[in-house]
Design a protein around this motif. Sequence first.
Motif, mmCIF file in Angstrom:
data_model
loop_
_atom_site.group_PDB
_atom_site.id
_atom_site.type_symbol
_atom_site.label_atom_id
_atom_site.label_comp_id
_atom_site.label_asym_id
_atom_site.label_seq_id
_atom_site.Cartn_x
_atom_site.Cartn_y
_atom_site.Cartn_z
ATOM 1 N N ILE A 289 47.325 45.545 34.709
ATOM 2 C CA ILE A 289 47.154 44.395 35.595
ATOM 3 C C ILE A 289 47.249 44.839 37.049
ATOM 4 O O ILE A 289 48.231 45.482 37.447
ATOM 5 C CB ILE A 289 48.230 43.324 35.288
ATOM 6 C CG1 ILE A 289 47.943 42.673 33.925
ATOM 7 C CG2 ILE A 289 48.257 42.255 36.384
ATOM 8 C CD1 ILE A 289 49.022 41.713 33.465
ATOM 9 N N PRO A 290 46.227 44.522 37.856
ATOM 10 C CA PRO A 290 46.243 45.000 39.244
ATOM 11 C C PRO A 290 47.346 44.375 40.094
ATOM 12 O O PRO A 290 47.892 45.023 40.987
ATOM 13 C CB PRO A 290 44.846 44.621 39.767
ATOM 14 C CG PRO A 290 44.351 43.551 38.845
ATOM 15 C CD PRO A 290 44.973 43.829 37.517
ATOM 16 N N ASP A 291 47.688 43.123 39.835
ATOM 17 C CA ASP A 291 48.713 42.429 40.625
ATOM 18 C C ASP A 291 49.360 41.363 39.749
ATOM 19 O O ASP A 291 48.670 40.451 39.283
ATOM 20 C CB ASP A 291 48.086 41.799 41.871
ATOM 21 C CG ASP A 291 49.111 41.134 42.765
ATOM 22 O OD1 ASP A 291 49.452 39.960 42.497
ATOM 23 O OD2 ASP A 291 49.593 41.780 43.715
ATOM 24 N N VAL A 302 44.310 34.859 31.787
ATOM 25 C CA VAL A 302 44.777 36.146 32.317
ATOM 26 C C VAL A 302 44.122 37.344 31.630
ATOM 27 O O VAL A 302 43.804 38.342 32.283
ATOM 28 C CB VAL A 302 46.319 36.241 32.218
ATOM 29 C CG1 VAL A 302 46.798 36.193 30.768
ATOM 30 C CG2 VAL A 302 46.824 37.510 32.899
ATOM 31 N N PHE A 303 43.881 37.265 30.337
ATOM 32 C CA PHE A 303 43.315 38.416 29.629
ATOM 33 C C PHE A 303 41.904 38.708 30.125
ATOM 34 O O PHE A 303 41.582 39.856 30.476
ATOM 35 C CB PHE A 303 43.305 38.162 28.117
ATOM 36 C CG PHE A 303 42.737 39.309 27.324
ATOM 37 C CD1 PHE A 303 43.472 40.456 27.096
ATOM 38 C CD2 PHE A 303 41.447 39.232 26.797
ATOM 39 C CE1 PHE A 303 42.950 41.514 26.374
ATOM 40 C CE2 PHE A 303 40.913 40.284 26.067
ATOM 41 C CZ PHE A 303 41.666 41.424 25.856
ATOM 42 N N PHE A 304 41.062 37.690 30.179
ATOM 43 C CA PHE A 304 39.680 37.894 30.621
ATOM 44 C C PHE A 304 39.633 38.297 32.094
ATOM 45 O O PHE A 304 38.814 39.126 32.495
ATOM 46 C CB PHE A 304 38.849 36.631 30.380
ATOM 47 C CG PHE A 304 38.660 36.302 28.933
ATOM 48 C CD1 PHE A 304 37.984 37.178 28.091
ATOM 49 C CD2 PHE A 304 39.173 35.140 28.383
ATOM 50 C CE1 PHE A 304 37.814 36.893 26.742
ATOM 51 C CE2 PHE A 304 39.005 34.843 27.040
ATOM 52 C CZ PHE A 304 38.334 35.725 26.221
ATOM 53 N N TRP A 305 40.511 37.718 32.894
ATOM 54 C CA TRP A 305 40.557 38.055 34.318
ATOM 55 C C TRP A 305 40.863 39.533 34.522
ATOM 56 O O TRP A 305 40.177 40.226 35.290
ATOM 57 C CB TRP A 305 41.622 37.191 35.006
ATOM 58 C CG TRP A 305 41.941 37.629 36.406
ATOM 59 C CD1 TRP A 305 41.230 37.352 37.533
ATOM 60 C CD2 TRP A 305 43.060 38.430 36.816
ATOM 61 N NE1 TRP A 305 41.831 37.926 38.633
ATOM 62 C CE2 TRP A 305 42.950 38.593 38.220
ATOM 63 C CE3 TRP A 305 44.136 39.011 36.149
ATOM 64 C CZ2 TRP A 305 43.884 39.324 38.955
ATOM 65 C CZ3 TRP A 305 45.056 39.743 36.877
ATOM 66 C CH2 TRP A 305 44.941 39.897 38.258
ATOM 67 N N ALA A 306 41.881 40.035 33.844
ATOM 68 C CA ALA A 306 42.273 41.441 33.998
ATOM 69 C C ALA A 306 41.207 42.383 33.439
ATOM 70 O O ALA A 306 40.902 43.424 34.043
ATOM 71 C CB ALA A 306 43.613 41.690 33.315
ATOM 72 N N MET A 307 40.628 42.031 32.286
ATOM 73 C CA MET A 307 39.596 42.881 31.690
ATOM 74 C C MET A 307 38.350 42.920 32.579
ATOM 75 O O MET A 307 37.732 43.983 32.767
ATOM 76 C CB MET A 307 39.238 42.366 30.301
ATOM 77 C CG MET A 307 40.360 42.480 29.274
ATOM 78 S SD MET A 307 40.776 44.175 28.809
ATOM 79 C CE MET A 307 39.398 44.579 27.721
ATOM 80 N N ASP A 308 37.959 41.786 33.145
ATOM 81 C CA ASP A 308 36.808 41.750 34.057
ATOM 82 C C ASP A 308 37.054 42.599 35.292
ATOM 83 O O ASP A 308 36.135 43.271 35.800
ATOM 84 C CB ASP A 308 36.509 40.302 34.494
ATOM 85 C CG ASP A 308 35.912 39.468 33.378
ATOM 86 O OD1 ASP A 308 35.437 40.054 32.380
ATOM 87 O OD2 ASP A 308 35.933 38.226 33.490
ATOM 88 N N ALA A 309 38.284 42.577 35.779
ATOM 89 C CA ALA A 309 38.602 43.282 37.017
ATOM 90 C C ALA A 309 38.707 44.795 36.834
ATOM 91 O O ALA A 309 38.382 45.556 37.751
ATOM 92 C CB ALA A 309 39.918 42.742 37.589
ATOM 93 N N GLN A 310 39.133 45.253 35.657
ATOM 94 C CA GLN A 310 39.511 46.660 35.513
ATOM 95 C C GLN A 310 38.662 47.471 34.543
ATOM 96 O O GLN A 310 38.660 48.696 34.620
ATOM 97 C CB GLN A 310 40.975 46.735 35.050
ATOM 98 C CG GLN A 310 41.993 46.100 35.990
ATOM 99 C CD GLN A 310 42.109 46.845 37.306
ATOM 100 O OE1 GLN A 310 41.656 46.362 38.323
ATOM 101 N NE2 GLN A 310 42.680 48.034 37.286
ATOM 102 N N VAL A 311 37.963 46.835 33.611
ATOM 103 C CA VAL A 311 37.350 47.575 32.504
ATOM 104 C C VAL A 311 35.828 47.579 32.610
ATOM 105 O O VAL A 311 35.213 46.567 32.971
ATOM 106 C CB VAL A 311 37.792 46.974 31.148
ATOM 107 C CG1 VAL A 311 37.143 47.710 29.981
ATOM 108 C CG2 VAL A 311 39.317 47.038 31.013
#
Length: 515
Positions: A289-291, A302-311
């Motif tokens: 998680i970036p932040d 939260v799961f889709f947000w983090a995966m979209d941002a980092q993967v």
Amino acid sequence: MSDYTEVDKKQDMQILHSMGYAQELERRMSQFSNFAVSFSIICILSGGINSLAQATSGAGGAAIGIGWPLGCFISFVFAVAMAQISSAYPTAGGLYHWGSILGNRFTGWLTAWFNLLGLVTVLGAINVGTYYFFMGSFGTPYFGLEDTTMTRIVFLAIITGAQALVNHMGIGLTAKLTDFSGYLIFVTAILLALVCLAAADTYEISRLFTFSNYSGETGGNVWPQTSGTWVFLLGLLLPIYTITGYDASAHTSEETVKAAHSVPRGMISSVLWAALFGYIMLCSFVLMIPDMDEAAKQGWNVFFWAMDAQVNPIIKDILYLAIFASQWLCGLATVTSVSRMIFAFSRDGGLPASKALSKVSPTYRTPVAAIWTGSILAVLFVWGSSLVSIGDTPVYTIVVSCTVIFLFFSFAIPITLGLFAWGTSKWDKMGPWNLGEGMFKLFAILSIVAMVLIFVLGIQPPNDWALYITVGFLIVTGIIWFAFENRRFRGPPIGDEVARRQAEIAAAEKAVGEA
């Protein structure tokens, strides 16, 4: 299962006959298959992902780093106590049977209704979770689908119908798919963990043990504003809600070889492996998680947000496809569990239309009517409860908050009865899987304490309606029992009734082609 000899088969059947039941279902499940059916229902890729916001929008990293193992231990104590009882009484719908033998007709009947209501609603909730995962991963981004009640119910009807059809076609096919599910969950959880670690900007291990308070608006209103202590305790519901369903090992006892040995091992190992791999997967996700503050604001997304941002998008979609398949197989295993509960309760006359619901297909050796009834009820539950609201809250959301309370109550009743029944004429002999009297009683007491904690946490806002529903259900069941069932329901065969059933047992086995 080359090591399953005729002697083993006769022993399994003798145990079943001694409890007054025929070998109508087919023993096609190995010890691994028995483990896999519970592991598939637990499915860390379902509850662990779909309910993730209970942690990230609650106490933050510490809700995973500290809360996950603590919550898993709470589930583990139930599994150990139930495993001991399951070795002594390896029957389909085990919880109902244990509640009757270790207590009386009423406690067995009450256990059955708590378990049945919990299983039907949890099947609906699992498939609703699969629907929302599909919408977030593929449905909206690729197909432009909108979340409407009709879309949700059509989706549920299709996937639940497919799960019922596979179950209809025999335990052999179902076991092969749940075996595959076990491996798929292991592999996907590890791949997801590796991808998360590879995509992480930094490795702030300390965030796994850092307590935050994201209740209220800072956490997307997943939890109402409350204290840091309470928000951490509420976060325990993530592992507790995820690590459940291991009673499926008991429900499939009559289809498992060497059940008195295999069922308790399947039950406990499913909890331990899910706890371990879930911990690795979720800790890796938290590190990616970036932040954490931004993650908390995302709430349930939260799961889709983090995966979209980092993967990477391609890797992400491959993982999503594997997760979606795992979630569908989770529902498949849940249909198996609920149908065996309906079958077992019905063969003792516990449900309306019991004669039809307890009938086993000679062709497929499965309780066909029970399979389709449980599946249809789950879809109807979601449909009906989605259309009605109390205030601004859909009845579906309110009832689902009670689901785990109902399930754990159905676990706690026979465990509590076993605590007092051990050493009496009701339970004077442990099964071959034996922890010893002292260890069983310790875990039974811990289970009672854990039940109190789960109930207290389960009725806190925003789930405060769960208290009224649970109390209301108890009042209604009490009225039904004393007004109708007390005179009608005989419960499972006990004592002389077992001997009188032997001719019926032989006829039932002949009807389904059991040699």
